[in-house]
Design a protein around this motif. Structure first.
Motif, short mmCIF file in Angstrom:
data_model
loop_
_atom_site.label_atom_id
_atom_site.label_comp_id
_atom_site.label_asym_id
_atom_site.label_seq_id
_atom_site.Cartn_x
_atom_site.Cartn_y
_atom_site.Cartn_z
N SER A 130 57.84 56.15 56.49
CA SER A 130 59.01 55.99 57.36
C SER A 130 59.44 54.52 57.46
CB SER A 130 58.70 56.54 58.75
OG SER A 130 57.62 55.85 59.30
N ARG A 131 58.54 53.60 57.15
CA ARG A 131 58.92 52.19 57.22
C ARG A 131 59.24 51.62 55.84
NH1 ARG A 131 53.93 50.65 60.94
NH2 ARG A 131 54.37 52.11 62.61
N SER A 132 59.17 52.49 54.83
CA SER A 132 59.52 52.04 53.49
C SER A 132 60.98 52.35 53.23
CB SER A 132 58.67 52.77 52.45
OG SER A 132 57.29 52.56 52.70
N ALA A 133 61.54 51.66 52.27
CA ALA A 133 62.93 51.93 51.90
C ALA A 133 62.98 52.65 50.57
CB ALA A 133 63.70 50.61 51.82
N VAL A 134 64.05 53.38 50.36
CA VAL A 134 64.22 54.11 49.11
C VAL A 134 64.55 53.14 47.98
CG1 VAL A 134 65.57 55.85 47.88
CG2 VAL A 134 65.09 56.12 50.34
N ARG A 135 63.80 53.23 46.92
CA ARG A 135 64.16 52.44 45.74
C ARG A 135 64.96 53.30 44.78
NH1 ARG A 135 59.45 49.36 43.21
NH2 ARG A 135 60.23 47.58 44.39
N HIS A 136 64.55 54.54 44.68
CA HIS A 136 65.23 55.42 43.74
C HIS A 136 64.87 56.86 44.07
CE1 HIS A 136 67.23 56.46 39.98
NE2 HIS A 136 66.25 57.32 39.76
N LEU A 137 65.82 57.73 43.85
CA LEU A 137 65.59 59.14 44.07
C LEU A 137 65.92 59.86 42.78
CD1 LEU A 137 65.02 60.76 46.83
CD2 LEU A 137 67.35 61.55 46.52
N GLU A 138 64.96 60.56 42.22
CA GLU A 138 65.19 61.19 40.94
C GLU A 138 65.13 62.71 41.08
OE1 GLU A 138 66.27 59.96 38.36
OE2 GLU A 138 66.09 61.70 37.06
N LEU A 139 65.98 63.38 40.34
CA LEU A 139 65.98 64.84 40.36
C LEU A 139 65.76 65.36 38.95
CD1 LEU A 139 69.06 65.36 42.68
CD2 LEU A 139 66.65 65.58 43.30
N VAL A 140 64.76 66.19 38.78
CA VAL A 140 64.50 66.77 37.47
C VAL A 140 64.62 68.29 37.59
CG1 VAL A 140 62.85 66.95 35.59
CG2 VAL A 140 62.84 64.93 37.04
N MET A 149 62.11 66.87 43.08
CA MET A 149 62.63 65.64 43.66
C MET A 149 61.53 64.59 43.62
SD MET A 149 63.59 64.87 47.61
CE MET A 149 61.85 64.73 48.03
N VAL A 150 61.83 63.43 43.10
CA VAL A 150 60.85 62.36 43.06
C VAL A 150 61.41 61.18 43.83
CG1 VAL A 150 59.52 60.80 41.63
CG2 VAL A 150 60.02 63.09 40.81
N LEU A 151 60.68 60.77 44.83
CA LEU A 151 61.13 59.70 45.70
C LEU A 151 60.29 58.45 45.45
CD1 LEU A 151 62.76 58.84 48.27
CD2 LEU A 151 60.82 59.66 49.60
N ARG A 178 72.49 63.45 41.89
CA ARG A 178 71.61 62.30 41.79
C ARG A 178 72.35 61.01 42.15
NH1 ARG A 178 70.43 62.33 36.42
NH2 ARG A 178 68.76 63.82 36.77
N THR A 179 73.51 60.85 41.55
CA THR A 179 74.30 59.65 41.82
C THR A 179 74.66 59.57 43.30
OG1 THR A 179 75.29 60.08 39.66
CG2 THR A 179 76.27 58.33 41.02
N LEU A 180 75.10 60.68 43.81
CA LEU A 180 75.50 60.71 45.21
C LEU A 180 74.36 60.30 46.13
CD1 LEU A 180 77.69 61.60 47.28
CD2 LEU A 180 76.60 63.84 47.27
N LEU A 181 73.21 60.90 45.92
CA LEU A 181 72.08 60.63 46.80
C LEU A 181 71.60 59.19 46.66
CD1 LEU A 181 70.12 63.97 46.35
CD2 LEU A 181 71.28 63.18 48.40
N ASN A 182 71.57 58.71 45.43
CA ASN A 182 71.11 57.34 45.24
C ASN A 182 72.05 56.33 45.87
OD1 ASN A 182 68.55 56.87 43.76
ND2 ASN A 182 69.45 58.43 42.44
N THR A 183 73.33 56.59 45.73
CA THR A 183 74.29 55.69 46.35
C THR A 183 74.07 55.67 47.86
OG1 THR A 183 75.82 56.57 44.71
CG2 THR A 183 76.71 55.05 46.35
N LEU B 139 63.65 55.39 34.45
CA LEU B 139 63.67 53.93 34.42
C LEU B 139 64.51 53.42 35.57
CD1 LEU B 139 64.27 53.48 30.60
CD2 LEU B 139 62.12 53.18 31.84
N VAL B 140 63.93 52.57 36.38
CA VAL B 140 64.67 52.00 37.50
C VAL B 140 64.71 50.49 37.31
CG1 VAL B 140 64.83 51.80 40.00
CG2 VAL B 140 63.74 53.79 38.99
#
Lengths: 340, 340
Positions: A130-140, A149-151, A178-183, B139-140
């Motif tokens: 909860s105190r970390s920030a999202v770096r990337h969200l991947e969907l396979v 979903m890989v967070l 994917r683009t939407l969520l990452n943005t 890849l991020v």
DNA sequence: CCTGGCACTCGCGTGGACCGAGTGCCAGCA
DNA sequence: TGCTGGCACTCGGTCCACGCGAGTGCCAGG
């Protein structure tokens, strides 16, 4: 008063002596080994007072004195000077932790290092989601109705979940999603992500809405789940040495409590960064820990701790040394996580 | 010969009795508790022969007999019937493992379950990377010259590495690279991926070549590294109960060996799927394990094991029960991993 | 207020005696 | 030939009595 002052010196000497020898310490030994400048008889008087006040106790009539939890508490709060690490130890920390290749590796090395430095059981918590920030969200896509979903967080944690999506999806839709969520989420603290979800669902294209909702829901579940606060434990072998001496009966319950990570996590929940917390014997709520002490501190570069780490051992432990070690390792781990 | 046959029944009875009572077993007790149909005196003669042949031994002159490693070996190979799990146990396995949410969770639950079923220390290996296939490669970009590579396998493992790339990269280049690598590797067994790298580099567009090379190299390093064969350990508290009885001196070295995952991993390396391997006492090469037995089996749906799991305990253990438990859990884990 | 002396307490380690489980052997019996 | 009951013997574990010594509390004197 010279009076009180000497009494405290006596208490300090008792703690130090008992910690290093593990024998109840008597007035004569005290007078011989520590330069208190008074005779055993005087020390005996002081000891009687200290016992009356509850700082020390005797296991049986004709034995020496042993510090009580209260005695250790006083020692930790008032009597123990900060013991700086030796140059060799600092070097060891650096050497040991450098070359870590990912988060798992950093924490694994930390726990081994800490166990080795303190000769106690070491405990390291993964950075709280909860105190970390999202770096990337991947969907396979796994199938048309299931997504993986890989967070990936900025602290290096990677969490994965299978999301059952309500409608069949095509590769292109997944890409859009994917683009939407990452943005939307990249860079956002996970603890604050829940605020964004409502707006996000409303503002997204109609055909994406159920998908956004499903994935977001899973994401929030993942990080709200406190069971996701993972723990690495090491150095349990250290329990097996003085065990019979330090723990009444067996230390089985202690090992069980440690494996039951919840107990430790609760203790960790209270730690702040840079302030070492020491919890002694009966101060611990969990029964299995009433013969143990817990030295912990938060790590992380900011003002709020990303996670905690610490050591668990018998109340008869080298508090000054363990506090120094725990603090040093936490600081180093903080740096490592900040720079990656 | 009725003769030999009875002697084996005696050996079996000795093992069973000793395992359950932990007392050296004498001829009288044996005659009383087991229906051998002969008198203690006869049993004594048989015992003398068994001792001569090295299957049992007496701790001291006026004590009962205790099985030797050789005795246990014989028992395991020839005398112990497969003990089917109770319906309750099967239910427990299902209940315990269902609802697991990702690989980490599956293995964590397995190890706890196994520890609970066998009352021994349980050990579960993560699926070996080299036998897993690539599900996705992500890849991020971290900066223009650093990429975070995230490798997701079909067994649910997720590995991450930072790749320093030799040239500055733009977002579009990264996207190209991602597509290229995924097309090439998705579905490929990691063990066989190294073969593909050469061709891949040659056939890719010139501006991508150094990038492909850098990322592929990191990927191969990651999975070749045997240290990446992770291990989950649980139930160490189970060591602390009969410890004094079962292990000479302390069991500290045993705990140390377990934490030193390498030792266990080496044992695991030999396991095949569906065939349970039992390694008894002195058969173990590592010194700390010479008083312990290791029951292990590979898990995975195919013909080759994805990883191994097992239990470690005193040689005086319930082999039949532990073998059954280990096998049942492995089978269930195999199913779980296959379906996700 | 500190100190040396003194009587007292009590846990611990030692050593001897006892007990009983277990054995090996032997003579008798099927 | 092989099983059985009997018997003498061994030897580790337990119990108990005992003495030692560390440690204490108290008291009178400096």
């Amino acid at each position: 008063m010279a009076h009180d002052d000497r009494r405290l010196r006596v208490l300090r000497a008792i703690v130090q002596d008992y910690v290093s020898t593990n024998d109840p310490v008597g007035s004569k030994a005290l007078a011989a080994r520590y330069d208190l400048g008074v005779s055993p008889a005087t020390i005996r008087n002081d000891m009687a007072v200290l016992e009356e006040e509850g700082y020390i106790t005797q296991p049986h009539t004709s034995a020496g004195r042993v510090p009580t939890d209260k005695g250790y508490r006083f020692f930790v709060d008032r009597l123990s000077a900060i013991k700086p690490l030796s140059a060799a130890e600092r070097k060891a920390i650096e050497k040991f932790l450098d070359g870590a290749v990912d988060l798992h590796d950093v924490l694994g090395r930390s726990v081994r290092l800490l166990a080795q430095l303190t000769r106690q059981v070491a405990v390291v918590q993964y950075p709280t989601l909860s105190r970390s920030a999202v770096r990337h969200l991947e969907l396979v896509p796994l199938s048309t109705s299931r997504l993986l979903m890989v967070l990936i967080t900025d602290t290096g944690r990677v969490e994965q979940r299978v999301v059952e999506v309500p409608v069949d999806t095509e590769a292109e839709t997944v890409a859009e999603l994917r683009t939407l969520l990452n943005t939307a989420f990249t860079g956002a603290k996970l603890g604050e992500a829940s605020d964004k979800v409502g707006d996000l669902v409303d503002n997204s294209a109609p055909h994406l809405r159920p998908l956004v909702a499903a994935v977001s829901a899973t994401m929030l579940e993942t990080l709200v789940e406190p069971s996701e606060d993972r723990l690495v434990i090491g150095g349990t072998a250290n329990l097996a040495q003085g065990s019979a001496l330090d723990f009444p009966g067996t230390f089985r319950p202690l090992l069980e409590a440690l494996e039951e990570q919840v107990v430790v996590l609760r203790l960790m929940a209270e730690v702040g960064p840079s302030t070492v917390t020491v919890s002694i014997g009966e101060e611990n709520e969990h029964e299995a820990l009433t013969a143990a002490s817990f030295v912990s501190v938060g790590y992380g570069s900011g003002d709020q701790a990303l996670g905690g780490l610490g050591v668990v051992g018998p109340t008869r432990m080298d508090y000054a040394g363990n506090i120094a070690a725990v603090r040093a390792v936490a600081r180093y781990v903080g740096h490592l996580l900040a720079e990656s």
